[in-house]
Design a protein around this motif. Structure first.
Motif, PDB file in Angstrom:
ATOM      1  N   ARG A  17       0.756  -1.189   0.102  1.00  0.00           N
ATOM      2  CA  ARG A  17      -0.133   0.059   0.080  1.00  0.00           C
ATOM      3  C   ARG A  17       0.884   1.438   0.020  1.00  0.00           C
ATOM      4  NH1 ARG A  17      -2.954   0.485   5.479  1.00  0.00           N
ATOM      5  NH2 ARG A  17      -0.746   1.201   5.924  1.00  0.00           N
ATOM      6  N   ASP A  18       1.967   1.146   0.883  1.00  0.00           N
ATOM      7  CA  ASP A  18       2.881   2.448   0.829  1.00  0.00           C
ATOM      8  C   ASP A  18       3.630   2.632  -0.581  1.00  0.00           C
ATOM      9  OD1 ASP A  18       2.095   2.814   3.283  1.00  0.00           O
ATOM     10  OD2 ASP A  18       3.902   1.775   4.328  1.00  0.00           O
ATOM     11  N   ARG A  19       3.949   1.651  -1.179  1.00  0.00           N
ATOM     12  CA  ARG A  19       4.565   1.682  -2.377  1.00  0.00           C
ATOM     13  C   ARG A  19       3.676   2.126  -3.616  1.00  0.00           C
ATOM     14  NH1 ARG A  19       9.621  -0.653  -3.628  1.00  0.00           N
ATOM     15  NH2 ARG A  19       9.217   0.523  -5.410  1.00  0.00           N
ATOM     16  N   LYS A  20       2.428   1.586  -3.397  1.00  0.00           N
ATOM     17  CA  LYS A  20       1.438   2.307  -4.474  1.00  0.00           C
ATOM     18  C   LYS A  20       1.215   3.620  -4.313  1.00  0.00           C
ATOM     19  CE  LYS A  20      -2.766   1.253  -3.209  1.00  0.00           C
ATOM     20  NZ  LYS A  20      -3.657   2.451  -3.340  1.00  0.00           N
ATOM     21  N   THR A  21       1.182   4.140  -3.099  1.00  0.00           N
ATOM     22  CA  THR A  21       0.869   5.719  -2.596  1.00  0.00           C
ATOM     23  C   THR A  21       2.161   6.353  -3.111  1.00  0.00           C
ATOM     24  OG1 THR A  21      -0.350   5.109  -0.615  1.00  0.00           O
ATOM     25  CG2 THR A  21       0.448   7.213  -0.873  1.00  0.00           C
ATOM     26  N   ILE A  22       3.351   5.970  -2.871  1.00  0.00           N
ATOM     27  CA  ILE A  22       4.599   6.646  -3.483  1.00  0.00           C
ATOM     28  C   ILE A  22       4.621   6.597  -4.772  1.00  0.00           C
ATOM     29  CG2 ILE A  22       7.025   6.233  -3.590  1.00  0.00           C
ATOM     30  CD1 ILE A  22       7.059   5.140  -0.694  1.00  0.00           C
ATOM     31  N   GLU A  23       4.013   5.490  -5.454  1.00  0.00           N
ATOM     32  CA  GLU A  23       4.124   5.356  -7.131  1.00  0.00           C
ATOM     33  C   GLU A  23       2.924   6.343  -7.664  1.00  0.00           C
ATOM     34  OE1 GLU A  23       6.170   4.045  -9.033  1.00  0.00           O
ATOM     35  OE2 GLU A  23       7.414   3.227  -7.499  1.00  0.00           O
ATOM     36  N   LYS A  60      10.765  17.802  -8.783  1.00  0.00           N
ATOM     37  CA  LYS A  60      11.601  17.755  -7.134  1.00  0.00           C
ATOM     38  C   LYS A  60      10.544  16.909  -6.410  1.00  0.00           C
ATOM     39  CE  LYS A  60      14.567  21.806  -7.621  1.00  0.00           C
ATOM     40  NZ  LYS A  60      14.928  23.008  -7.102  1.00  0.00           N
ATOM     41  N   ARG A  61       9.271  16.871  -6.811  1.00  0.00           N
ATOM     42  CA  ARG A  61       8.485  16.246  -5.717  1.00  0.00           C
ATOM     43  C   ARG A  61       8.072  14.801  -6.046  1.00  0.00           C
ATOM     44  NH1 ARG A  61       3.259  20.468  -5.880  1.00  0.00           N
ATOM     45  NH2 ARG A  61       4.560  22.132  -4.597  1.00  0.00           N
ATOM     46  N   VAL A  62       8.813  14.358  -7.164  1.00  0.00           N
ATOM     47  CA  VAL A  62       8.880  12.636  -7.556  1.00  0.00           C
ATOM     48  C   VAL A  62       9.701  12.050  -6.383  1.00  0.00           C
ATOM     49  CG1 VAL A  62       9.543  10.987  -9.010  1.00  0.00           C
ATOM     50  CG2 VAL A  62       8.511  13.109  -9.808  1.00  0.00           C
ATOM     51  N   PRO A  63       9.097  11.342  -5.519  1.00  0.00           N
ATOM     52  CA  PRO A  63      10.103  10.517  -4.532  1.00  0.00           C
ATOM     53  C   PRO A  63      10.986   9.893  -4.913  1.00  0.00           C
ATOM     54  CG  PRO A  63       7.598  10.166  -4.169  1.00  0.00           C
ATOM     55  CD  PRO A  63       7.736  10.950  -5.496  1.00  0.00           C
ATOM     56  N   MET A  64      12.236   9.859  -4.240  1.00  0.00           N
ATOM     57  CA  MET A  64      13.245   8.943  -4.593  1.00  0.00           C
ATOM     58  C   MET A  64      12.992   7.296  -4.862  1.00  0.00           C
ATOM     59  SD  MET A  64      16.414  11.108  -2.878  1.00  0.00           S
ATOM     60  CE  MET A  64      17.572   9.860  -3.729  1.00  0.00           C
ATOM     61  N   SER A  65      12.165   7.002  -3.634  1.00  0.00           N
ATOM     62  CA  SER A  65      11.811   5.598  -3.649  1.00  0.00           C
ATOM     63  C   SER A  65      10.913   5.312  -4.876  1.00  0.00           C
ATOM     64  CB  SER A  65      11.241   5.041  -2.489  1.00  0.00           C
ATOM     65  OG  SER A  65       9.992   6.041  -2.299  1.00  0.00           O
ATOM     66  N   SER A  66      10.320   6.219  -5.516  1.00  0.00           N
ATOM     67  CA  SER A  66       9.310   5.969  -6.785  1.00  0.00           C
ATOM     68  C   SER A  66      10.177   5.531  -7.954  1.00  0.00           C
ATOM     69  CB  SER A  66       8.529   7.137  -7.135  1.00  0.00           C
ATOM     70  OG  SER A  66       7.754   6.993  -8.419  1.00  0.00           O
ATOM     71  N   SER A  67       9.754   4.603  -8.604  1.00  0.00           N
ATOM     72  CA  SER A  67      10.194   4.078 -10.088  1.00  0.00           C
ATOM     73  C   SER A  67      10.216   5.353 -11.091  1.00  0.00           C
ATOM     74  CB  SER A  67       9.527   3.049 -10.626  1.00  0.00           C
ATOM     75  OG  SER A  67       8.066   3.143 -10.708  1.00  0.00           O
ATOM     76  N   TYR A  68       9.403   6.419 -10.882  1.00  0.00           N
ATOM     77  CA  TYR A  68       9.299   7.617 -11.635  1.00  0.00           C
ATOM     78  C   TYR A  68      10.813   8.276 -11.301  1.00  0.00           C
ATOM     79  CZ  TYR A  68       4.665   5.838 -12.812  1.00  0.00           C
ATOM     80  OH  TYR A  68       3.762   5.199 -13.150  1.00  0.00           O
ATOM     81  N   HIS A  69      11.294   8.308 -10.428  1.00  0.00           N
ATOM     82  CA  HIS A  69      12.413   9.058  -9.849  1.00  0.00           C
ATOM     83  C   HIS A  69      13.605   9.136 -11.031  1.00  0.00           C
ATOM     84  CE1 HIS A  69      15.056  11.605  -7.623  1.00  0.00           C
ATOM     85  NE2 HIS A  69      16.150  10.691  -7.605  1.00  0.00           N
ATOM     86  N   VAL A  70      13.828   7.790 -11.506  1.00  0.00           N
ATOM     87  CA  VAL A  70      14.808   7.674 -12.431  1.00  0.00           C
ATOM     88  C   VAL A  70      14.460   8.082 -13.656  1.00  0.00           C
ATOM     89  CG1 VAL A  70      16.265   5.799 -13.717  1.00  0.00           C
ATOM     90  CG2 VAL A  70      15.457   5.399 -11.028  1.00  0.00           C
ATOM     91  N   GLU A  71      13.224   8.350 -14.312  1.00  0.00           N
ATOM     92  CA  GLU A  71      12.806   8.831 -15.566  1.00  0.00           C
ATOM     93  C   GLU A  71      12.839  10.161 -15.187  1.00  0.00           C
ATOM     94  OE1 GLU A  71       9.297   7.106 -16.851  1.00  0.00           O
ATOM     95  OE2 GLU A  71       9.644   5.034 -16.118  1.00  0.00           O
TER      96      GLU A  71
END
Length: 520
Positions: A340-346, A387-398
Motif C-alpha cells: 500500500r505504501d509503495r502504491k501510494t509513493i508510486e 522535485k516532488r517525485v519521491p526518490m523511492s518511486s520508479s518515476y524518479h529515475v525517469e
C-alpha cells in the motif's frame, strides 16, 4: 458443536466379542451354533461335561485298581535282585484277570448310563427352563427400568445367562424341544441386543475421538464413519424387540451427531481449500512484487495481497486451518502495508511526473511564442513538480534526465525574459521620449540594437529656433534648442543603459549622428 455429541463409554462387548466387524462375529456365532446342533444328533456324548472316552478318565479308572497301576511301575532287573538276595527264589508274576477290556466296557456303560440319567431335565421337572425364563424376564425388566446406556449390555448378559442354562439340557431330555424353541427366540433377541451394544460401543469411541476439536479432515472422516456404523447397527433392531424404543431414541441422537460431524467435516474441507487459495494468492503477490514498477503494477501487487489477507480472514474459526491462517495473516499484513505504501509513493510519483511534463510542455509553447514571462512561469512549475517525485518511486529515475533539461530551459527562459523585459521597458520609455508636438522621433528596438530616427519636423523646429535666436541676437533661443536636444540625448542614453542595448541615432535623412554603448 451445535448438537452435543452423545458420549458413550467404550468397553469390551458382552460375550468377549472383540471383533471389529459385528456382522462377522454374529454370523460366525450362528454358524457355530448350527454346527453344534448337527453334532448333537450324531454324538450323544458331545453335550457332556465329562467325556467318558477321555484318556485322562481312563487313567483315573486305574486308581481303583492299585495292582494294575503297580504293574506299570518300573522294576529292577532280575540279575540285580538275584545279586542282592541269592538265597530267595524269585517267582514269576501271576497274570491279573480283574481288569480286562470287557470289564472296562461294562464300567463305561454303567458310568455312561449314570451320566445320561443325571443330566438336567432328564428325570422329573425341568427347573433349568424356569431359571432361563426368569433370566429372560429379568433381561426385559432391565431394558424397561434401566435408563442408562448400560441397560442393553446388562440385559444381554442376563439373556446370555438364560441361553447358557438352556444349552445344558441334552437332546434326550423330554424338554429338549421346548429348550430349542426358547433358544431360538433368545438367540435372536441376544443378537438384536448385540446390535445395540455394539452401537453404544462405537458411539462411545466416536464421542471420545470428538472431544477436543479441531481435527484434520481425515480424523473427522473417521469419526463420521463411526457414527454411520453406530447408526447402521441400530437400524437392524426390529420394531417388535423391546429394546426398539431405546434404539430409536439413540438413533435420533446419533443422526443429529452425524449431521453435526458432517458439517464440521465440510467446514474443515472448505477451510483447507480457503487456506490453500490464500497461499496461492500470496505466492502470486510475491512474484508480482519482485518485478513491480510503476503505479499500475504496484496497484496489482496491493490488490493481490489484499485478496490473500481477505481470504485468510474468511477461514472459519474452530478449524485446524484457522490457526495457520492467523499466523499467515500476521505475516502477510506487513506485506500488504508495504504494498500500500509503495502504491501510494508510486501514485505520488506519477502525479508529480505527469504535472512536471505537462508544465514543461506549456513552457515550450510559450517560449516558441516569445512569451518568456509565461515560459519562465511554467518552466519553474515543471522543475518544482519534478522535485516532488519521491526518490523511492520508479518515476524518479525517469525524472532525472528531464529535470536537467527543464532546469536549463528555465534558466534560458529567465535570461530571455530579462532581455524581453528590458526591451519592453525600452519601448515604453522610448515611446515617452519620442512623443511630443511635433513628434520628436521614431524608434525600433531589438535585443541587440535601439535605433532612433529624429523626426523631420522636430529637426526643423530645433534648427529654426536656433537660427531665430542667432538672427535676433537672443542667445536664450539657441540655449533652449540646445537644452532640448541635450535632454533628449540623456534620455536616450539612459534608456540604452537600462536596456543594456546599444543605441544609434539618425537624422531624418539617414545620417548617423550618434552612438551609445551601454555600461556593462
Amino acid at each position: 458443536m451445535k448438537t452435543a455429541l452423545i458420549q458413550e463409554k467404550p468397553g469390551k462387548l458382552n460375550n468377549q466379542n472383540t471383533s471389529t466387524h459385528p456382522e462377522e462375529s454374529l454370523d460366525s456365532s450362528v454358524e457355530i451354533q448350527d454346527k453344534r446342533e448337527d453334532l448333537e444328533t450324531v454324538n450323544p456324548f458331545s453335550d457332556w461335561d465329562d467325556n467318558p472316552f477321555d484318556p485322562d478318565d481312563l487313567e483315573d479308572l486305574g486308581e481303583v485298581y492299585p495292582q494294575e497301576k503297580s504293574a506299570k511301575t518300573k522294576q529292577k532287573p532280575l540279575e540285580e535282585h538275584l545279586d542282592e538276595q541269592p538265597e530267595v527264589e524269585v517267582e514269576k508274576p501271576k497274570k491279573n484277570y480283574l481288569f480286562t477290556p470287557q470289564v472296562a466296557l461294562s464300567l463305561l456303560a454303567i458310568f455312561g448310563s449314570v451320566y445320561v440319567i443325571t443330566r438336567p431335565c432328564v428325570i422329573g421337572e425341568c427347573q433349568v427352563i424356569d431359571i432361563a425364563k426368569e433370566q429372560a424376564q429379568k433381561s426385559q425388566e432391565t431394558i424397561q427400568n434401566v435408563t442408562t446406556s448400560q441397560a442393553p449390555g446388562i440385559a444381554k448378559e442376563e439373556l446370555d445367562s438364560a441361553i447358557k442354562q438352556l444349552k445344558r439340557i441334552p437332546f434326550w431330555s423330554p424338554y429338549h424341544r421346548q429348550s430349542r424353541a426358547l433358544l431360538s427366540v433368545y438367540n435372536q433377541e441376544s443378537k438384536e441386543l448385540e446390535f445395540v451394544v455394539k452401537a453404544l460401543w462405537i458411539a462411545g469411541l466416536a464421542s471420545e475421538e470428538a472431544q477436543n476439536p479441531p481435527y484434520e479432515v481425515e480424523e473427522w472422516d473417521k469419526i463420521k464413519t463411526r457414527w454411520e456404523e453406530a447408526i447402521a447397527q441400530l437400524q437392524q433392531v426390529p420394531p417388535e424387540n423391546i429394546i426398539y424404543p431405546f434404539a430409536q431414541a439413540r438413533l435420533e441422537q446419533y443422526r443429529a451427531n452425524l449431521t453435526e460431524v458432517r458439517g464440521r467435516l465440510a467446514l474443515e474441507r472448505q477451510a483447507g481449500r480457503t487456506l490453500a487459495d490464500a497461499k496461492k494468492a500470496a505466492q502470486v503477490a510475491q512474484a508480482r512484487q519482485g518485478v513491480a514498477r510503476g503505479v499500475e503494477s504496484w496497484q496489482l501487487v496491493y490488490d493481490t495481497w489484499q485478496n490473500a489477507t481477505n481470504t485468510l480472514a474468511s477461514v472459519a474459526p474452530g478449524t485446524t486451518a484457522y490457526q495457520e491462517a492467523q499466523l499467515l495473516l500476521a505475516r502477510y499484513q506487513p506485506q500488504l502495508e508495504d504494498a500500500r505504501d509503495r502504491k501510494t509513493i508510486e501514485q505520488v510519483g506519477l502525479d508529480a511526473y505527469n504535472r512536471a511534463v505537462s508544465n514543461a510542455d506549456q513552457a515550450k509553447i510559450f517560449a516558441e511564442r516569445g512569451a518568456w514571462s509565461d515560459a519562465v512561469k511554467y518552466w519553474s512549475q515543471a522543475v518544482t513538480f519534478g522535485k516532488r517525485v519521491p526518490m523511492s518511486s520508479s518515476y524518479h529515475v525517469e525524472m532525472q534526465p528531464l529535470m536537467t533539461s527543464y532546469t536549463e530551459s528555465w534558466k534560458q527562459a529567465e535570461a530571455e525574459n530579462k532581455v524581453a523585459t528590458r526591451v519592453n521597458t525600452a519601448r515604453q520609455d522610448l515611446k515617452t521620449a519620442c512623443t511630443g508636438s511635433p513628434t520628436i522621433c521614431s524608434y525600433s528596438v531589438s535585443r541587440d540594437l535601439i535605433t532612433i530616427r529624429l523626426a523631420p519636423n522636430y529637426v526643423e523646429k530645433i534648427e529654426e529656433t536656433a537660427l531665430t535666436g542667432d538672427r535676433s541676437g537672443n542667445p536664450e533661443k539657441r540655449n533652449e534648442a540646445e537644452k532640448h536636444v541635450q535632454t533628449l540625448k540623456i534620455a536616450l542614453e539612459s534608456i540604452s543603459d537600462n536596456a543594456q542595448i546599444p543605441l544609434e541615432v539618425y537624422k531624418p535623412n539617414g545620417e548617423k549622428i550618434g552612438v551609445h554603448i551601454p555600461n556593462s
